[in-house]
Motif scaffolding. Structure first.
Motif, short mmCIF file in Angstrom:
data_model
loop_
_atom_site.label_atom_id
_atom_site.label_comp_id
_atom_site.label_asym_id
_atom_site.label_seq_id
_atom_site.Cartn_x
_atom_site.Cartn_y
_atom_site.Cartn_z
N GLU A 156 -83.83 -18.76 4.07
CA GLU A 156 -83.86 -19.21 5.09
C GLU A 156 -84.21 -17.64 6.06
O GLU A 156 -83.80 -16.49 5.94
N ARG A 193 -70.47 -14.24 8.14
CA ARG A 193 -69.87 -15.70 7.52
C ARG A 193 -71.15 -16.64 6.78
O ARG A 193 -70.57 -17.54 5.68
N ARG A 194 -72.36 -16.36 6.51
CA ARG A 194 -72.98 -16.81 6.29
C ARG A 194 -73.37 -16.01 4.27
O ARG A 194 -73.35 -17.03 2.84
N TYR A 195 -73.55 -14.92 4.88
CA TYR A 195 -72.62 -14.55 3.03
C TYR A 195 -71.87 -15.23 2.05
O TYR A 195 -71.26 -15.54 1.05
N ILE A 211 -77.71 -13.25 -0.09
CA ILE A 211 -78.44 -14.33 0.29
C ILE A 211 -79.63 -14.97 -0.06
O ILE A 211 -79.51 -16.18 -0.56
N LEU A 246 -82.31 -15.50 8.68
CA LEU A 246 -81.12 -14.98 8.96
C LEU A 246 -80.40 -14.09 10.17
O LEU A 246 -81.49 -13.53 10.79
N SER A 274 -70.55 -17.94 2.91
CA SER A 274 -70.94 -19.45 2.94
C SER A 274 -71.86 -19.40 1.52
O SER A 274 -71.79 -21.28 0.49
N VAL A 275 -72.82 -18.66 1.55
CA VAL A 275 -73.14 -19.16 0.22
C VAL A 275 -72.72 -18.92 -1.24
O VAL A 275 -72.94 -19.26 -1.72
N ARG A 311 -77.96 -9.73 3.61
CA ARG A 311 -79.15 -10.68 2.98
C ARG A 311 -79.93 -10.27 1.86
O ARG A 311 -80.60 -11.72 1.23
#
Length: 849
Positions: free
Chosen positions: A202, A213-215, A195, A204, A217-218, A192
């Motif tokens: 954003e 996945r978001r980690y 990100i 989360l 992606s960022v 977190r």
């Protein structure tokens, strides 16, 4: 954080970044007292916002964090300052960093603070980390820095990371994983933070997989370096692995593996680096004081910084007082903490690692504190008691994983850092583990001494291997002996003291100083044997006392001692000690100028050894007999005895005996005017002595070699230079000087006199009469002082021959003294000496009579 007190905001950001007041003061130029006053609330706000912006800049605070710091102090926020200050106001320079940051893309973040200004050394480690991360920048990966608490992992990581701006231009972030705290950061919390560095608003999801996945992606498409500081384990770090283009730099006290991770193990600073750190941080230290403090701190960066800070900030604290505190393990722990910064505390830092151990591992850790040096697994198993009967090796490996102990694979040795040992010892004393562990440690030392003796006496390759074992384990042997010495009178201590002295009797002369070490040890053991009523041990130790007198060249005392020993009642069957006493008595008689008595004693020893089948002592008896026969001018018979003895010791692989016999054989062949053979034998004796690490034997063999390089005089007292060229005499002098230096270094008076005599002959052969005279004078003084009549007679004759051209009266007096002695011992060549003296006793050349 609006509405929050400045003390709370400042404390929070300093803890998050990991900077204390002293370091922050150095980074910003803001007085430490001001920082302390703001942090503890003594002063609620600074009068101007400038020092706060210097602090925010040094800590690399974001725009929002800086606004919160300003607001907590009651000052305007950055936007307000930017809009109200005139464009030409010099104070606008303080706003430049945040003005640039506002114009940048929100995805570009550089959160790393500067390393500590006193960071020194670690050049190779920095280069390796920078190289590894530069390579990883193109393909993703992870580098780990491992080491004990206070070793400087974070500072090293910051140095390396700050050099990698070009490799990771999009961001360099830091996440404190709080691995050794009671509440480590979860992988989800860590992701977190990363990100939100790019997408602060954003929302989360909570699940690990969704966050991963978001980690990724960022980070995708960016080149980002993440410094994951103070990791707990692989489970905490593995989810933070980055996609291609970014990299992860991990610091941890724990040793763990992650697929693809390259590790850098960090040890203490070198002495030079430690001294430089102290000198950089504390100007009042001399080089010598810095060296002493560096050693007392075990070259641990945290301890060094604390020491430098204490001495810098407290001018009333004398360096000598600080060093005295560091010399005691309990005072050292209390002293190595900064009263103004709770994070600068060596014991507290190390205790974090200890606290994470289970109870059995903590018990083992406490007991390891008895070891004064590195140790092998076998010694640990002999000393440590593991609760529940667990495998000691398994627990040692766990402690290694926690960076509480180190390990050297090439040597198979474990070790504790000195400051870790302090922590373990205090815990052991508090838990009641220290005393029982020390008794087991002392007993293990005695068993080790016995194993060394058994290996040494087995001969062959086992002999040098056993001596090497002694050299390696000596710190433990000495520490156990000191413990026993502090408990004399306790039956357990007395029994172990006796066993130890008996065990080391066979090889102690090769490694211990006779006067300062062996004499007190044997006397202490003798008193213990008497308290125990152990007559067999008492008899052996009495023999050792006599041997020590002999080695110290206290010849009359030694002879009287062995005579009393042989006359006293002894346990039946004590033939070995009797033979050893006879051996030593024979040596004493020879040096006292009583060769006939020495021959009788050696023959008795020889008969006993043959009846007992003891070839080692038979070879000793033959050697003593040969040496005595050499003294009375019977070199041929002496040679035959020595060659038989040499065969025996070689069959047994007894290297010390071989060295001794080769040395004596060299002397005999020198007497027989066989210089090449004499030189070869002396050189072989020296090589064996060197392989055994026996410095006194090395001196003895060197003196014998020097003697062999100068041919024997046809008639004692004739010109010793006959037949010796300058190069041979020079070589003899060089070897003799080596012998003399070693003999003086080890305090071997008898060997010193022999080296002086050999040097005198070499100088005389080279035509350096004055130097030769000085050597003979010194040799004669030692021989006379120690009661060595044979040696004194030889030196008197040589000195007399040297003095003939300048002091004929004294020369003849000395030579008469020598002839009188040789007549008394019935020397085989006394007639030649007497004839030479009679010739010299006539009218002096040029007298006209």
């Amino acid at each position: 954080m609006s509405g929050t007190a400045l003390s709370d905001v400042l404390q929070q950001v300093m803890q998050r970044v990991g900077v204390g007041a002293q370091t922050l003061s150095k980074l910003t130029g803001v007085p430490r007292t001001a920082i302390d006053n703001w942090r503890d609330g003594t002063v609620r706000r600074p009068r101007h916002w400038r020092p706060l912006l210097r602090i925010a800049g040094a800590l690399l605070l974001s725009r929002d964090e800086t606004d919160a710091l300003l607001a907590a102090a009651g000052h305007p926020r950055l936007d307000t300052l930017d809009s109200t200050l005139p464009l030409d106001d010099p104070d606008r320079s303080h706003l430049a960093r945040w003005a640039v940051q506002r114009r940048r893309s929100a995805t570009v973040r550089h959160e790393l603070r500067a390393p500590a200004p006193d960071f020194v050394g670690r050049i190779d480690a920095v280069k390796r980390i920078v190289s590894l991360l530069s390579e990883l920048g193109g393909g993703g990966g992870v580098v780990g820095i491992r080491g004990m608490g206070g070793i400087g992992k974070t500072e090293l990581a910051l140095v390396a990371a700050n050099e990698l701006g070009e490799s990771f231009p999009d961001a360099r972030l830091i996440v404190n994983l709080r691995g050794v705290s009671g509440a480590p950061l979860s992988p989800e919390q860590a992701m977190r933070q990363v990100i939100h560095a790019f997408a602060s608003d954003e929302p989360l999801e909570d699940g690990l997989e969704a966050l991963q996945r978001r980690y990724c992606s960022v980070l995708s498409g960016r080149r980002v370096l993440i410094l994951a500081d103070d990791a707990a384990d692989a489970a905490q770090v593995s989810p933070l692995l980055t996609p291609s283009g970014s990299a992860l730099l991990v610091t941890s006290r724990q040793r763990f593996a992650i697929a693809g991770m390259t590790t850098v193990d960090l040890g203490e600073l070198s002495e030079a680096e430690a001294v430089r750190l102290l000198e950089t941080s504390c100007e009042r230290l001399t080089v010598e004081e810095a060296q002493l403090i560096a050693s007392a701190c075990g070259h641990l960066p945290l301890a060094l910084r604390i020491s430098a800070g204490l001495l810098t900030n407290d001018p009333t604290l004398a360096v000598s007082e600080h060093l005295a505190a560091l010399s005691d393990h309990r005072r050292r722990q209390a002293h190595l903490r900064d009263p103004d910064d709770e994070r600068l505390d060596v014991t507290a830092s190390l205790a974090f690692s200890q606290a994470r151990l289970d109870s059995a591992s903590q018990a083992v850790f406490r007991q390891l504190s008895v070891f004064v040096g590195d140790f092998d697994t076998a010694l640990a198993e002999a000393v440590v008691r593991v609760p529940g009967g667990a495998d000691t090796t398994v627990v040692l490996r766990l402690l290694l994983r926690r960076s509480l102990i180190g390990y050297e694979p090439a040597r198979g040795r474990w070790r504790l850092h000195d400051l870790v040992r302090d922590l373990a010892r205090s815990a052991a004393e508090d838990a009641g583990d220290w005393v029982p562990a020390m008794w087991r440690y002392a007993e293990a030392g005695v068993r080790m001494a016995e194993a060394i003796r058994n290996g040494y006496l087995s001969g062959g390759d086992a002999m040098p291997a056993s001596l090497a074992m002694f050299d390696l384990e000596r710190p433990h042997l000495d520490a156990g002996r000191r413990w026993l010495g502090a408990h004399v009178g306790d039956e357990r201590a007395d029994r172990l003291l006796v066993a130890d002295a008996v065990a080391i009797d066979s090889y102690s002369f090769l490694r211990h100083d006779f006067h300062n070490e062996l004499q007190p040890m044997v006397e202490q053991a003798l008193a213990a044997a008497r308290r125990l009523g152990d007559q067999a041990a008492e008899a052996q130790l009495l023999n050792q006392i006599g041997h020590l007198a002999l080695q110290a060249s206290r010849l009359p005392e030694a002879a009287a001692h062995f005579e009393r020993w042989l006359a006293m009642p002894r346990p039946t069957g004590d033939r070995l000690q009797e033979m050893r006493a006879l051996n030593n008595l024979s040596v004493a008689y020879v040096q006292l100028g009583q060769p006939r008595r020495a021959i009788t004693v050696s023959e008795r020893q020889l008969d006993l050894a043959r009846a007992d089948g003891n070839r080692r002592l038979e070879a000793m008896a033959l050697t003593n007999l040969a040496r005595t026969l050499g003294f009375v001018g019977e070199p041929v018979i002496a040679r035959d005895h020595l060659e038989l003895a040499l065969t025996m010791v070689r069959e047994d692989g007894e290297r010390f005996g071989e060295c001794l016999i080769l040395d004596n054989l060299s002397t005999v062949h020198h007497m027989l005017d066989e210089p090449a053979h004499a030189v070869d034998l002396a050189q072989r004796a020296y090589r064996i002595a060197a392989s055994l690490g026996d410095r006194e034997r090395m001196a003895e063999a060197s003196a014998t070699l020097s003697q062999a390089l100068v041919p024997v005089e046809p008639v004692a007292g004739a010109d010793p230079a006959g037949g010796t060229g300058p190069s041979g005499a020079d070589e003899a002098a060089a070897v003799g000087e080596r012998a003399l230096a070693i003999a003086r270094e080890v305090g071997a008076r008898r060997t010193e006199a022999k080296a002086l005599k050999a040097l005198g002959r070499a100088y005389a052969a080279a035509g350096r009469s004055e130097l030769a005279r000085r050597m003979f004078e010194e040799a004669l003084a030692i021989r006379t002082e120690t009661g060595d009549e044979n040696g004194a007679a030889d030196c008197a004759w040589l000195l007399g021959a040297n003095l003939l051209p300048t002091d004929r009266e004294r020369a003849l007096h000395l030579m008469r003294r020598a002839v009188a002695h040789w007549t008394g011992i019935e020397h085989a060549r006394v007639a030649l000496h007497a004839a030479r003296l009679a010739e010299l006793d006539g009218p002096a050349p040029g007298s006209g009579h």
